[in-house]
Design a protein around this motif. Structure first.
Motif, PDB file in Angstrom:
ATOM      1  N   PHE A 182       0.876  -1.692   0.230  1.00  0.00           N
ATOM      2  CA  PHE A 182       0.084  -0.089   0.018  1.00  0.00           C
ATOM      3  C   PHE A 182       1.099   1.381   0.009  1.00  0.00           C
ATOM      4  N   LEU A 183       1.721   1.278   0.795  1.00  0.00           N
ATOM      5  CA  LEU A 183       2.006   2.773   0.292  1.00  0.00           C
ATOM      6  C   LEU A 183       3.197   3.037  -0.236  1.00  0.00           C
ATOM      7  N   VAL A 184       4.072   1.897  -1.099  1.00  0.00           N
ATOM      8  CA  VAL A 184       4.616   1.963  -2.035  1.00  0.00           C
ATOM      9  C   VAL A 184       3.797   2.154  -3.193  1.00  0.00           C
ATOM     10  N   LEU A 185       2.346   1.915  -3.213  1.00  0.00           N
ATOM     11  CA  LEU A 185       1.675   1.833  -4.456  1.00  0.00           C
ATOM     12  C   LEU A 185       1.368   3.664  -4.180  1.00  0.00           C
ATOM     13  N   ASN A 186       0.665   3.642  -2.904  1.00  0.00           N
ATOM     14  CA  ASN A 186       0.419   5.336  -2.630  1.00  0.00           C
ATOM     15  C   ASN A 186       1.189   6.387  -3.213  1.00  0.00           C
ATOM     16  N   THR A 187       3.783   6.260  -2.671  1.00  0.00           N
ATOM     17  CA  THR A 187       4.017   7.014  -3.286  1.00  0.00           C
ATOM     18  C   THR A 187       4.256   7.113  -4.739  1.00  0.00           C
ATOM     19  N   SER A 188       3.487   6.494  -5.623  1.00  0.00           N
ATOM     20  CA  SER A 188       3.525   5.876  -6.972  1.00  0.00           C
ATOM     21  C   SER A 188       2.598   5.756  -7.703  1.00  0.00           C
ATOM     22  N   SER A 189       1.784   6.928  -7.334  1.00  0.00           N
ATOM     23  CA  SER A 189       0.052   6.327  -7.715  1.00  0.00           C
ATOM     24  C   SER A 189       0.294   7.353  -8.884  1.00  0.00           C
TER      25      SER A 189
END
Length: 409
Positions: free
Chosen positions: A142-149
């Motif tokens: 979730f964090l990686v998808l958030n930062t690269s959304s």
């Protein structure tokens, strides 16, 4: 981390000023450095005031999207994908809705609206985490998808370009979309490799394959256009999508029987508070960066970088936008300040300014998001979150540079 970076700017600026004075006999360097503190302080307030209206408007529109149930519908649409990417999260768990709302806000470019939703999502995921001080697989993804959304509407970048007098503030829309799509795919692939997520399942492949096919078709079409036509259509598509979204949110909310005016006002009231809160952050970073450039230190670093790149026979124009890329993983306000400073120094319609704008919109601020989100639930061991997040950042920045040359070179 950020306080060390901020202090480092001033210390490097001081050393650079001493070099300019003692070795280059530039006695006016410290006068320029002090004057830059006044100039950047004034600019920070002007920018924040200019943001009030836009923030208020988009926060109001986001409130309508939430109240009309559009966010929930989007959540239901991508739930089959999330249940396969995050098998430890039960179907129908509250984390599904909060994650979807956060990513939706990010896609709309509403960073300030996305943060509270992201914190809620992290708390929901923490309730499923058996090791409370260690990030779970779902939390890392979730964090990686958030930062690269993927960012469909990078409103803030458009706004800053408009404030700086750009001839076409939305001309960076398509380049940002392509760069941020590359960032998202790289982040997802990195996490999937580490966590051994089976991306080849039918449902997952349908979602990801559809996304990739859309992106490739998008890119394939724009490769057939001339530079002038490409920029013109980029602006047209961007403005059409933005206004269509506004009309769609208003229409659906009205059909649902929602008092669209009152609901919009309720969301818009947050705009003033948000704009005022960012003044200290803009002030701190703009002053530090202004002093750094006035001392000659930033130009010295870029000169060294250009010389190294030049020795390799490569085009060196992108180096002027690298300060934004370097700061982006550490501080959103810092990267924003770098972008604004590049616009101010080179001109808002210059190649470095275009490229800095695309870089600014290509990724989120990895270290900031990691500190805030994981810190909010007491996670100390981040495992592979930083490595995967920085992989997505690097992919986004490289894509931004390549797309920048394609569209504006």
């Amino acid at each position: 981390m950020l306080h060390r970076i901020w202090l480092g700017f001033f210390l490097i600026a001081f050393v650079g000023g001493l070099y300019q004075w003692l070795w280059l006999d530039d006695a006016a360097v410290f006068q320029r450095m002090v004057q830059s503190t006044f100039d950047m302080s004034k600019l920070s307030v002007e920018l924040a005031i200019g943001l009030i209206g836009t923030l208020a408007f988009w926060l109001g529109i986001m409130k309508l999207a939430e109240s009309s149930g559009l966010v929930d519908k989007f959540s239901n649409a991508i739930s089959p994908l999330f249940t396969r990417l995050m098998p430890e999260v039960p179907k129908g768990h509250p984390a599904m809705g909060s994650m979807t709302m956060n990513l939706s806000a990010n896609m709309l470019g509403l960073d300030n609206a996305a943060t509270p939703l992201g914190l809620k999502a992290m708390q929901d995921l923490q309730s499923l985490n058996p090791q409370k001080d260690t990030a779970s697989n779902a939390q890392i993804l979730f964090l990686v998808l958030n930062t690269s959304s993927v960012t469909l509407f990078p409103i803030t970048v458009f706004l800053y370009r408009a404030q700086q007098g750009a001839s076409d503030p939305t001309s960076v829309f398509i380049p940002i979309l392509i760069a941020t799509c590359c960032s998202t795919l790289a982040g997802l692939l990195a996490v999937s490799f580490v966590q051994k997520i089976r991306l080849w399942e039918r449902v997952t492949l349908l979602y990801i394959g559809g996304f990739v096919a859309f992106l490739l078709a998008f890119i394939g079409y724009f490769t057939t256009l001339t530079i002038d036509e490409l920029q013109r259509q980029s602006s047209l598509v961007g403005n059409l999508m933005i206004f269509s979204a506004i009309i769609g949110f208003l229409s659906v909310a009205h059909i649902k029987g929602i008092n669209i005016y009152e609901t919009f006002i309720e969301g818009a009231k947050q705009g003033f508070d948000v704009a005022v809160k960012i003044i200290p952050y803009l002030l701190a970073m703009l002053v530090a960066i202004g002093v750094l450039r006035a001392s000659g230190a930033l130009e010295g670093f870029i000169w060294i970088l250009k010389e190294g790149i030049g020795l390799l026979g490569m085009d060196t124009r992108f180096a002027d936008a690298l300060p934004t890329a370097i700061m982006k993983p550490f501080s959103g306000s810092g990267a924003r300040a770098m972008m604004l400073e590049t616009m101010d120094s080179h001109g808002v319609d210059s190649f470095p300014a275009y490229l800095a704008s695309v870089i600014q919109g290509s990724t989120e601020t990895t270290f900031y998001v990691l500190a805030v989100y994981f810190g909010s639930v007491g996670i100390r061991h981040t495992r592979h979150a930083i490595a995967c997040g920085l992989t997505a950042d690097l992919a986004g920045i490289i894509a931004a540079i390549l797309v920048g040359y394609w569209f504006f070179g």
